[in-house]
Design an enzyme around this catalytic site. Structure first.
Site, PDB file in Angstrom:
ATOM      1  N   CYS A   1       0.822  -1.214   0.000  1.00  0.00           N
ATOM      2  CA  CYS A   1       0.000   0.000   0.000  1.00  0.00           C
ATOM      3  C   CYS A   1       0.861   1.270   0.000  1.00  0.00           C
ATOM      4  O   CYS A   1       1.988   1.261   0.497  1.00  0.00           O
ATOM      5  CB  CYS A   1      -0.876   0.029   1.234  1.00  0.00           C
TER       6      CYS A   1
ATOM      7  N   GLU B   1      18.021 -17.023  -9.349  1.00  0.00           N
ATOM      8  CA  GLU B   1      17.585 -15.660  -9.627  1.00  0.00           C
ATOM      9  C   GLU B   1      16.991 -15.551 -11.040  1.00  0.00           C
ATOM     10  O   GLU B   1      15.973 -14.884 -11.245  1.00  0.00           O
ATOM     11  CB  GLU B   1      18.767 -14.690  -9.415  1.00  0.00           C
TER      12      GLU B   1
ATOM     13  N   GLU C   1       8.206 -14.351 -12.170  1.00  0.00           N
ATOM     14  CA  GLU C   1       7.439 -13.245 -11.605  1.00  0.00           C
ATOM     15  C   GLU C   1       6.925 -12.262 -12.644  1.00  0.00           C
ATOM     16  O   GLU C   1       5.865 -11.680 -12.459  1.00  0.00           O
ATOM     17  CB  GLU C   1       8.176 -12.524 -10.469  1.00  0.00           C
TER      18      GLU C   1
ATOM     19  N   ASN D   1      -1.574   1.947   6.010  1.00  0.00           N
ATOM     20  CA  ASN D   1      -0.750   0.817   5.535  1.00  0.00           C
ATOM     21  C   ASN D   1      -0.495  -0.089   6.736  1.00  0.00           C
ATOM     22  O   ASN D   1      -0.262   0.414   7.842  1.00  0.00           O
ATOM     23  CB  ASN D   1       0.617   1.298   5.030  1.00  0.00           C
ATOM     24  N   GLY D   2      -0.465  -1.397   6.504  1.00  0.00           N
ATOM     25  CA  GLY D   2      -0.177  -2.317   7.612  1.00  0.00           C
ATOM     26  C   GLY D   2      -1.406  -3.130   7.986  1.00  0.00           C
ATOM     27  O   GLY D   2      -2.411  -3.132   7.263  1.00  0.00           O
TER      28      GLY D   2
ATOM     29  N   ARG E   1       4.813   0.248  -6.056  1.00  0.00           N
ATOM     30  CA  ARG E   1       4.783  -0.601  -4.858  1.00  0.00           C
ATOM     31  C   ARG E   1       3.809  -1.766  -5.004  1.00  0.00           C
ATOM     32  O   ARG E   1       3.898  -2.724  -4.249  1.00  0.00           O
ATOM     33  CB  ARG E   1       4.365   0.245  -3.634  1.00  0.00           C
TER      34      ARG E   1
ATOM     35  N   HIS F   1      18.764 -35.962  -9.925  1.00  0.00           N
ATOM     36  CA  HIS F   1      18.034 -36.467  -8.753  1.00  0.00           C
ATOM     37  C   HIS F   1      16.545 -36.136  -8.834  1.00  0.00           C
ATOM     38  O   HIS F   1      15.853 -36.160  -7.820  1.00  0.00           O
ATOM     39  CB  HIS F   1      18.644 -35.894  -7.469  1.00  0.00           C
TER      40      HIS F   1
ATOM     41  N   LYS G   1      13.137 -14.376 -11.787  1.00  0.00           N
ATOM     42  CA  LYS G   1      12.829 -13.237 -12.669  1.00  0.00           C
ATOM     43  C   LYS G   1      11.808 -13.634 -13.720  1.00  0.00           C
ATOM     44  O   LYS G   1      10.857 -12.924 -13.978  1.00  0.00           O
ATOM     45  CB  LYS G   1      14.075 -12.744 -13.412  1.00  0.00           C
TER      46      LYS G   1
ATOM     47  N   LYS H   1       6.091  -4.331  -4.482  1.00  0.00           N
ATOM     48  CA  LYS H   1       7.529  -4.025  -4.454  1.00  0.00           C
ATOM     49  C   LYS H   1       8.097  -4.244  -3.058  1.00  0.00           C
ATOM     50  O   LYS H   1       9.177  -4.792  -2.910  1.00  0.00           O
ATOM     51  CB  LYS H   1       7.754  -2.587  -4.918  1.00  0.00           C
TER      52      LYS H   1
HETATM   53  O1  M6R Z   1      12.874  -5.426  -0.468  1.00  0.00           O
HETATM   54  P1  M6R Z   1      13.445  -6.796  -0.249  1.00  0.00           P
HETATM   55  O2  M6R Z   1      14.750  -6.982  -0.893  1.00  0.00           O
HETATM   56  O3  M6R Z   1      13.458  -7.204   1.187  1.00  0.00           O
HETATM   57  O4  M6R Z   1      12.400  -7.753  -0.972  1.00  0.00           O
HETATM   58  C1  M6R Z   1      12.516  -9.137  -0.934  1.00  0.00           C
HETATM   59  C2  M6R Z   1      11.668  -9.773  -1.994  1.00  0.00           C
HETATM   60  O5  M6R Z   1      10.320  -9.499  -1.781  1.00  0.00           O
HETATM   61  C3  M6R Z   1      12.062  -9.319  -3.395  1.00  0.00           C
HETATM   62  O6  M6R Z   1      13.403  -9.549  -3.659  1.00  0.00           O
HETATM   63  C4  M6R Z   1      11.204 -10.033  -4.459  1.00  0.00           C
HETATM   64  O7  M6R Z   1      11.518 -11.384  -4.492  1.00  0.00           O
HETATM   65  C5  M6R Z   1      11.404  -9.363  -5.812  1.00  0.00           C
HETATM   66  N1  M6R Z   1      10.145  -9.132  -6.440  1.00  0.00           N
HETATM   67  C6  M6R Z   1      12.248 -10.146  -6.730  1.00  0.00           C
HETATM   68  O8  M6R Z   1      12.369  -9.588  -7.979  1.00  0.00           O
END
Ligand code: M6R
Length: 613
Positions: free
Chosen positions: A2, A486, A493, A100-101, A27, A509, A490, A608
């Site tokens: 949020c 990684e 997501e 927020n929260g 965000r 395995h 990528k 984000k």
């Molecule tokens: O802000 P942070 O680095 O703590 O966030 C951790 C993850 O939520 C973040 O890296 C997420 O996996 C990304 N969307 C990856 O691209």
């Protein structure tokens, strides 16, 4: 997640609020809303969907007023719809709130209020809070700041809130616990936001609220801050270092692409002032006082989530390899609940781009309760994690707007490389010649990435071939195993294609059962480390008719004979390969996502900064 933006001052609030909401879009959210106060009328407008839909919805409506609050909501309690969107009005509609929260005890509070006859319109915890504030104001005959303060003392959970009242056009009340809130101090006005992005174009002078603090923001008066226990605090004014350019796309189609291309610069910024290759000096200012603690640590525990966790894995390989200190890398979300053994001489390093990840914050709290030393590696200056740690260092990658983390990852790996080198040097686990060799090569990395980015057309062509497949496998060994993880993250997501990362040798395995002529397998296969063994793994895939896309060192001949496609990257030290090899994988996921018409910068369901668990 949020986003909050609010304004009080002489200007028209609406353009400031709506542009602020656009700045906060990165965000992640699913509804948006705004409340404006004008002529004793508090108008609340909100809608499911994007900020642009809110803007459309406001066509022809009264949007006057020089005080207002606005919000983007990422649904937690109650589905994303117009009713659950923020702002939420109190029952009398005299007050409105953005939040927020999560209020954890909202059901208990709601039942209590309902038993006193209060009615609710939504299923949100936020509506409970605004009705509680109103209830206190009416029953205890106190002013708004005091009612907010009393209410917050009854709340369990996390919040960043801003409250506006129809009866007082000259005041906003803001408060935080666990969710960030920053107040920008203009010449004769105030800007309040969940992060500095909506504020930076108006002022560089900001105050970050601390947990359990309440700000009373009055028109034409000084900012007043107190704790929710009623202790006055002096506002600590800081200068924002963020620039407006960093928040715009600068000619790129997406923020993600811009951020991928920024990496030569962001990596340079990560080691600027910390690495002096000619003098043979590496130092990371923020943790200098903790170096002895680090080299004597029983172990280092790295806690993080998502991409930051992958950077942590590279960190484990680096620190163990160079400085010979045992390292464990933990998912913060598991660590916080699994009753881990933590010693007082452990050093915990929390890694987070946003510095707001709820699980990482909770892991820090747990480690602190067991007496461990806690360091942070964050990108966002002044973030909650940066403030919750004993010391730490910023990655200086600049604002990362695309939800998919790119430049933050390479900046985190750069900082971890500096830390590993520094610890190795003072611990004496690296020879001088080797130390010089690595730091010279590290200094070259921005140039090597510049060169690597030239593979973009090749990667785009490969993306075109595989954009419609349903599954991908990413394999790497040693330092390149985290790179495989990684790369897979990528892709899934932003393109919604299922992808898995594995250590290449683990394939036999289990995952090898998936290989057929439909299955693309991305190998990270530079001519370093276990190169020959990776070639054997490639042969195993080819023997089962899998399609191989290989990231190889420039001039490679062996892998080229086997792979369907090769992407060449410049040669570098084995331990620095992750910084370079990650780039084509970022580009591959980017192009596939664009070709599949996916929303690259704001992928579905993702936020984000993940400020809830
Ligand atoms: O802000 P942070 O680095 O703590 O966030 C951790 C993850 O939520 C973040 O890296 C997420 O996996 C990304 N969307 C990856 O691209």
């Amino acid at each position: 997640m949020c986003g909050i933006v609010a304004y009080i001052g002489p200007k028209d609030a609406y353009p400031i609020l709506i542009n602020g909401l656009y700045r906060l879009e990165y965000r992640g959210y699913d509804s948006a809303g705004i409340a404006l106060l004008h002529d004793k009328k508090l108008s609340v407008y909100k809608t499911k969907g994007k900020v642009s839909e809110l803007e459309e919805h406001l066509q022809g409506k009264n949007i006057s007023g020089n005080i207002g609050i606005a919000h983007t909501r990422w649904a937690t309690h109650g589905e994303p719809n117009d009713i659950n969107a923020h702002p939420h009005s109190s029952e009398s509609e005299d007050l409105a709130i953005i939040h927020n929260g999560i209020i954890e005890n909202y059901l208990t509070l709601k039942e209590e209020l309902m038993s006193r006859g209060h009615k609710f319109r939504s299923f949100t915890d936020t509506e409970v809070l605004i009705n509680l504030i109103e209830d206190i104001q009416n029953n205890e005959k106190v002013d708004l700041p005091e009612a907010v303060r009393i209410a917050l003392n009854q709340v369990i959970g996390a919040y960043a809130i801003v409250v506006i009242s129809k009866h007082d056009p000259d005041i906003l009340i803001a408060a935080r616990k666990g969710s960030p809130l920053v107040i920008g101090l203009g010449k004769d006005d105030f800007y309040i936001a969940s992060d500095a992005t909506p504020i930076v174009e108006f002022t560089k002078n900001v105050v970050y609220l601390d947990d359990q603090e309440l700000a009373i923001i009055r028109r034409n008066k000084d900012l007043k801050i107190k704790t929710i226990k009623n202790k006055d605090k002096t506002p600590y004014i800081q200068k924002l270092e963020m620039s407006l350019n960093a928040l715009e796309k600068g000619g790129f189609e997406h923020f993600m692409l811009k951020e991928i291309y920024e990496q030569p610069r962001s990596i340079h910024d990560s080691f600027r002032g910390r690495l002096n290759a000619s003098k043979g000096d590496v130092r990371v200012g923020g943790i200098i006082d903790y170096e002895t603690k680090l080299i004597n640590a029983k172990r280092i525990i790295i806690v993080a989530c998502g991409t930051s966790w992958h950077a942590g894995l590279v960190g484990e390989y680096l620190i163990e390899d160079l400085a010979r200190i045992p390292v464990e890398v933990e998912y913060a979300s598991e660590f916080r609940y699994r009753n881990p053994v933590i010693y007082e001489d452990d050093v915990v390093i929390a890694i987070s781009q946003s510095g707001e990840t709820a699980d990482t914050l909770a892991a820090i709290e747990l480690a602190r309760s067991k007496g461990a030393t806690i360091l942070g590696i964050c990108n966002v200056v002044g973030s909650s994690i940066a403030r919750a740690t004993d010391a730490g260092t910023y990655t200086h990658a600049g604002p990362e707007i695309g939800v998919a983390s790119t430049k933050a990852f390479t900046a985190q790996v750069t900082v971890l490389t500096l830390i590993a080198l520094r610890l190795a040097k003072i611990k004496g686990t690296i020879s001088t010649s080797r130390f010089f060799q690595i730091i010279h090569e590290l200094e070259m990395i921005p140039d090597l990435i510049e060169k690597t980015l030239k593979v973009d057309p090749v990667v785009k062509e490969i993306a075109g071939k595989y954009k419609d497949v349903r599954n991908f496998l990413y394999l790497g060994r040693g330092y390149n195993f985290p790179v495989a993880l990684e790369g897979a993250l990528k892709l899934k997501e932003i393109s919604y294609i299922h992808a898995e990362g594995y250590p290449a040798a683990e394939m036999k395995h289990g995952p090898i059962a998936l290989i057929d002529e439909e299955m693309p397998v991305v190998f990270i296969a530079p001519n370093k480390g276990m190169y020959e063994k990776v070639i054997s793994n490639i042969q195993e895939v080819k023997a089962r008719k899998g399609k191989v896309i290989a990231v190889v060192t420039e001039g490679d001949t062996s892998v080229k004979k086997l792979a369907d496609y090769c992407i060449e990257i410049p040669e570098t030290e084995e331990l620095l390969v992750p910084l370079v090899a990650t780039i084509p994988l970022q580009l591959l996921s980017y192009h596939i996502a664009v070709m599949r018409n996916c929303n690259v910068d704001q992928p579905r369901n993702l936020a984000k900064s993940v400020t809830v668990e």
